[in-house]
Structures are given as structure tokens and as C-alpha cells.
Design an enzyme around this catalytic site. Structure first.
Site, PDB file in Angstrom:
ATOM      1  N   HIS A 143       7.869 -47.315   5.655  1.00  0.00           N
ATOM      2  CA  HIS A 143       8.058 -48.579   6.392  1.00  0.00           C
ATOM      3  C   HIS A 143       6.962 -48.420   7.678  1.00  0.00           C
ATOM      4  CE1 HIS A 143      11.039 -50.125   4.125  1.00  0.00           C
ATOM      5  NE2 HIS A 143      12.154 -49.677   4.591  1.00  0.00           N
ATOM      6  N   HIS A 214      12.746 -57.052   6.151  1.00  0.00           N
ATOM      7  CA  HIS A 214      13.787 -56.127   5.741  1.00  0.00           C
ATOM      8  C   HIS A 214      15.153 -56.627   6.320  1.00  0.00           C
ATOM      9  CE1 HIS A 214      15.837 -52.270   4.963  1.00  0.00           C
ATOM     10  NE2 HIS A 214      14.525 -51.874   4.552  1.00  0.00           N
ATOM     11  N   GLU A 352      13.519 -57.303  -0.819  1.00  0.00           N
ATOM     12  CA  GLU A 352      12.202 -57.414  -0.051  1.00  0.00           C
ATOM     13  C   GLU A 352      11.134 -57.963  -0.953  1.00  0.00           C
ATOM     14  OE1 GLU A 352      12.073 -53.309   1.453  1.00  0.00           O
ATOM     15  OE2 GLU A 352      14.094 -53.070   1.330  1.00  0.00           O
TER      16      GLU A 352
HETATM   17  C1  BGC Z   1      14.354 -48.528   1.387  1.00  0.00           C
HETATM   18  C2  BGC Z   1      15.614 -47.616   1.501  1.00  0.00           C
HETATM   19  C3  BGC Z   1      15.973 -47.464   2.816  1.00  0.00           C
HETATM   20  C4  BGC Z   1      16.257 -48.775   3.456  1.00  0.00           C
HETATM   21  C5  BGC Z   1      16.280 -48.548   4.963  1.00  0.00           C
HETATM   22  C6  BGC Z   1      14.609 -49.725   2.037  1.00  0.00           C
HETATM   23  O1  BGC Z   1      13.536 -50.723   1.958  1.00  0.00           O
HETATM   24  O2  BGC Z   1      14.017 -48.745   0.118  1.00  0.00           O
HETATM   25  O3  BGC Z   1      15.496 -46.423   0.864  1.00  0.00           O
HETATM   26  O4  BGC Z   1      16.957 -46.560   3.169  1.00  0.00           O
HETATM   27  O5  BGC Z   1      14.957 -49.639   3.375  1.00  0.00           O
HETATM   28  O6  BGC Z   1      15.616 -47.891   5.469  1.00  0.00           O
END
Ligand code: BGC
Length: 387
Positions: A143, A214, A352
Site C-alpha cells: 500500500h 481500502h 478492493e
Molecule cells: C492486504 C492484506 C492486508 C490488508 C491490511 C489488504 O489489502 O491484501 O494482506 O493485511 O490490506 O493491510
């Protein structure tokens, strides 16, 4: 405790005092146990890293309401009617801005980027130049790295009670990404309960981009317990299997005959405990599904998901080629939500819409390169109905 569910009339009265003006007050006249997660802009608004972090409100004619803030261009809460017309907050978040500035904060509701999802070993190459990013998820970058775009204040470019546009320019080299990258995200709430997120980006240098929301959803209401009985359908015949650090191998695998088959509606929990190396790697579902191109109004139909108790149905339509389905596997009672509940194991899920993980290192995946002079533009629609 009965929380976050209030009747439509009460909600209309209470919410009518909220406005897109961040200084406007959303006063509660009923007690917190009854109104649960209803947000108060006065107590929400705090200063993070020296900058005011207010609450913004979008509201439609049926009383559906989206709460947002500029820190991470976040969706803080989303109230939509359930099968009885009762407004229910279906998005997980906090009731005070500063709680978002916390390392235990598991990306509740922000836009993630400039590259949402993982980049293997924090490295990629463009035109022979190697870029190195901070690794924040085992050996990989997740991210957008340490700051990303979730831990920064976006400017509010324009706002009214139906539409708000946030803008942010990522400086060249922040978290290792080439830039500057100019980004905008516009949230709009229609009178038929569609929340649309429209993203745009341009860059002065060749770079990579993969923006998504998210938001964590619980369609029975934030803090109402497990999401495993939600019914889910994904319009995806394939997914991208991953290694134990959740980086795709580059191949597309058929979902048929696997726990990843959501082509017909089933509960999220139906196959989540099946013996499967992929489910072990993800600690549940934490995978990118390849959308099969089912078209609705010119967009890919990505998902239909419904709350077993509320009857709230969410359809996601997108211009993106994939959707990451994360079943809240790492939620672990670390923080307290608006409703007063903890972020307990699998009490929220993320869907997402995005390009595939690690695309900058995967020549066979749709490209995430953004060239100078080009405009990245993509949108995703979250439509709420009931059954
Ligand atoms: C990821 C997860 C992660 C979560 C929170 C998701 O987009 O795929 O692996 O734990 O985000 O960070």
C-alpha cells in the site's frame, strides 16, 4: 448492546444537522447506545501532524450518508438503509481523527497508493532504472510504503453535500516512487445509494500507479460480529495465486473446483477452512480475482455481497481488471471502532477494485505504468440495495 442501528426517522433528524462544512456540528440528541456509530464532527475533528483533520459529510435524499476525512482521503463511515429502511453504518472506522494516525491502524477506509497492494521486495524497474521502496510487509512493500497516500493530508479541492474532491501531490522520491504524482479522488453519493469513487493521476516522470479504496465493510453493521455468513458472488473465473509472502507467481489460475470459486453465490465462510495451500498463505482469502468482463452500464461487474442479517446488498462495478478480496484475517482486537466494538477477527472484509498485485514486476499483467503526459483515470461504483 444494540448499536449503530437507528430508525430512518431518527437518523434523518440527527443527520440533518450534519453538513459538508467541516465546522458544522452533528449533534446527537439520543444516547450513544442507541445511535451507536453516528459521528459528531466536533469530537471527530483533531489535529494530526499540525494539520486540522475535519469530518466531511455527503448525504442523499433517502438519508444515506457518507463520512469522509482529508487524512488519507478516507471513508470514515457509510450509512445505508437495511431491509427495514433502518440506516446502518456498513464501513469500519474511528470516531476521532487522531486514531487514524497509528501504526496499528489496519488501513481503515483510506485511498491506498500510489501503488495499492504489494510490490515484491520493494523494487521495480522502469526504463532500466531501479527504484527501491521501504519494505513494510515482510520482504515486500504494501500500500505505497510507510507514508503512502493514507498517512498524508489531502487538500479538499471542492465539496458540496453530494460530491467531494480530494487532491494530493506525492513529492518525487517519497517512499521511493518517481514523481511528483498529482492525484485526485472524487467521492459522490447519488440519490439511488451509489457511492462512486473516481480517481485521476498525472505524473511529471514515468511512474507506477494503482489507487484503490481500502474500506472495510460489514453489511450487517460495523461491530456486529463475523462477516463469514455474508453471501458473496465474484464475477471472476480466475485468480492470481501467490507465494507465501502474497506475491503472485504471474499465472492466472481457474477458480473452478477450488475454494476460490465465488462464481455462484456462497457464504464467505463456506470454504474458508478448506485445506488449501493458497488459503494457508493468505490466512484465509487475501487474493486478487481476475474480473471476467461481465458488463453493467459499461463497467465490470466485480462483486455482489449481502449481509445475512441486514439484507443490505452491495454491488461493486469498476473499470479495474481485478479485485482484491481480503477476509479480515489479520484483524486482532487491536483498536476500538466507532461503535465501541473491537476490530475483532474477520468482522470486516475488503473488496478492493484494482490492478493486479506486483504489476510493475509482472510483464504478463495489465500495465500500471503512468507516462508523463498521460492521465490515469478510473472509477468504481459501490451500489447499495436491499433484499
Ligand atoms: C492486504 C492484506 C492486508 C490488508 C491490511 C489488504 O489489502 O491484501 O494482506 O493485511 O490490506 O493491510
Amino acid at each position: 448492546m444494540k448499536r449503530k442501528i437507528i430508525n430512518l426517522v431518527l437518523a434523518a433528524v440527527l443527520l440533518s444537522t450534519a453538513a459538508c462544512n467541516p465546522s458544522a456540528e452533528s449533534r446527537q440528541s439520543a444516547d450513544n447506545d442507541t445511535v451507536g456509530a453516528l459521528l459528531d464532527s466536533v469530537s471527530f475533528t483533531e489535529t494530526i501532524a499540525g494539520k486540522e483533520t475535519p469530518l466531511y459529510t455527503l448525504k442523499n435524499s433517502s438519508g444515506a450518508t457518507a463520512y469522509l476525512t482529508n487524512f488519507g482521503a478516507r471513508l470514515v463511515g457509510l450509512w445505508v438503509p437495511d431491509k427495514n429502511g433502518t440506516l446502518t453504518d456498513v464501513v469500519l472506522g474511528f470516531d476521532r481523527a487522531s486514531l487514524y494516525h497509528n501504526e496499528d491502524e489496519p488501513y481503515f477506509g483510506p485511498v491506498v497508493g500510489p501503488f495499492g497492494n504489494r510490490i515484491a521486495k520493494g523494487q521495480f524497474t522502469l526504463d532500466g532504472e531501479q527504484f527501491t521502496l521501504p519494505t513494510n510487509n515482510g520482504p515486500n512493500t504494501l500500500h505505497g510504503g510507510t507514508k503512502g497516500v493514507h498517512f498524508v493530508h489531502w487538500d479538499v479541492k471542492s465539496a458540496n453535500d453530494k460530491v467531494i474532491t480530494f487532491a494530493y501531490t506525492l513529492p518525487d522520491g517519497q517512499d521511493g516512487f518517481p514523481g511528483p504524482i498529482h492525484m485526485e479522488v472524487t467521492y459522490s453519493l447519488s440519490d439511488n445509494n451509489e457511492l462512486t469513487l473516481a480517481y485521476q493521476a498525472t505524473s511529471d516522470r514515468k511512474t507506477v500507479i494503482n489507487l484503490t479504496s481500502h474500506a472495510y465493510f460489514n453489511l450487517n453493521g460495523e461491530g456486529s460480529g463475523s462477516i463469514l455468513d455474508h453471501q458473496l458472488r465474484l464475477y471472476a473465473d480466475q485468480y492470481t495465486p501467490v507465494d507465501e509472502t502474497l506475491i503472485p507467481f504471474g499465472e492466472l489460475a481457474d477458480v473452478k473446483g477450488t475454494p476460490f470459486d465465488f462464481t455462484s453465490t456462497k457464504t464467505i465462510g463456506a470454504d474458508i477452512d478448506q485445506e488449501s495451500e493458497q488459503l494457508t498463505y493468505g490466512s484465509g482469502y487475501d487474493h486478487n480475482f481476475v474480473l471476467n468482463g461481465t458488463q453493467v452500464n459499461g463497467l465490470n461487474h466485480a462483486a455482489t455481497v449481502s449481509g445475512d442479517q441486514s439484507g443490505i446488498v452491495m454491488d461493486i462495478y469498476t473499470e479495474e481488471p481485478g479485485i482484491q478480496f481480503y477476509s479480515g484475517n489479520f484483524m486482532a482486537d487491536r483498536v476500538t471502532l466507532k461503535s465501541g466494538a473491537k476490530d475483532s477477527y474477520r468482522t470486516g472484509f475488503c473488496l478492493e477494485p484494482q490492478h493486479f498485485p506486483d504489476s510493475p514486476n509482472q510483464p504478463n499483467f495489465p500495465t500500471t505504468t503512468l507516462n508523463p503526459g498521460d492521465t490515469y483515470a478510473t472509477k468504481s461504483v459501490y451500489k447499495f440495495t436491499t433484499k
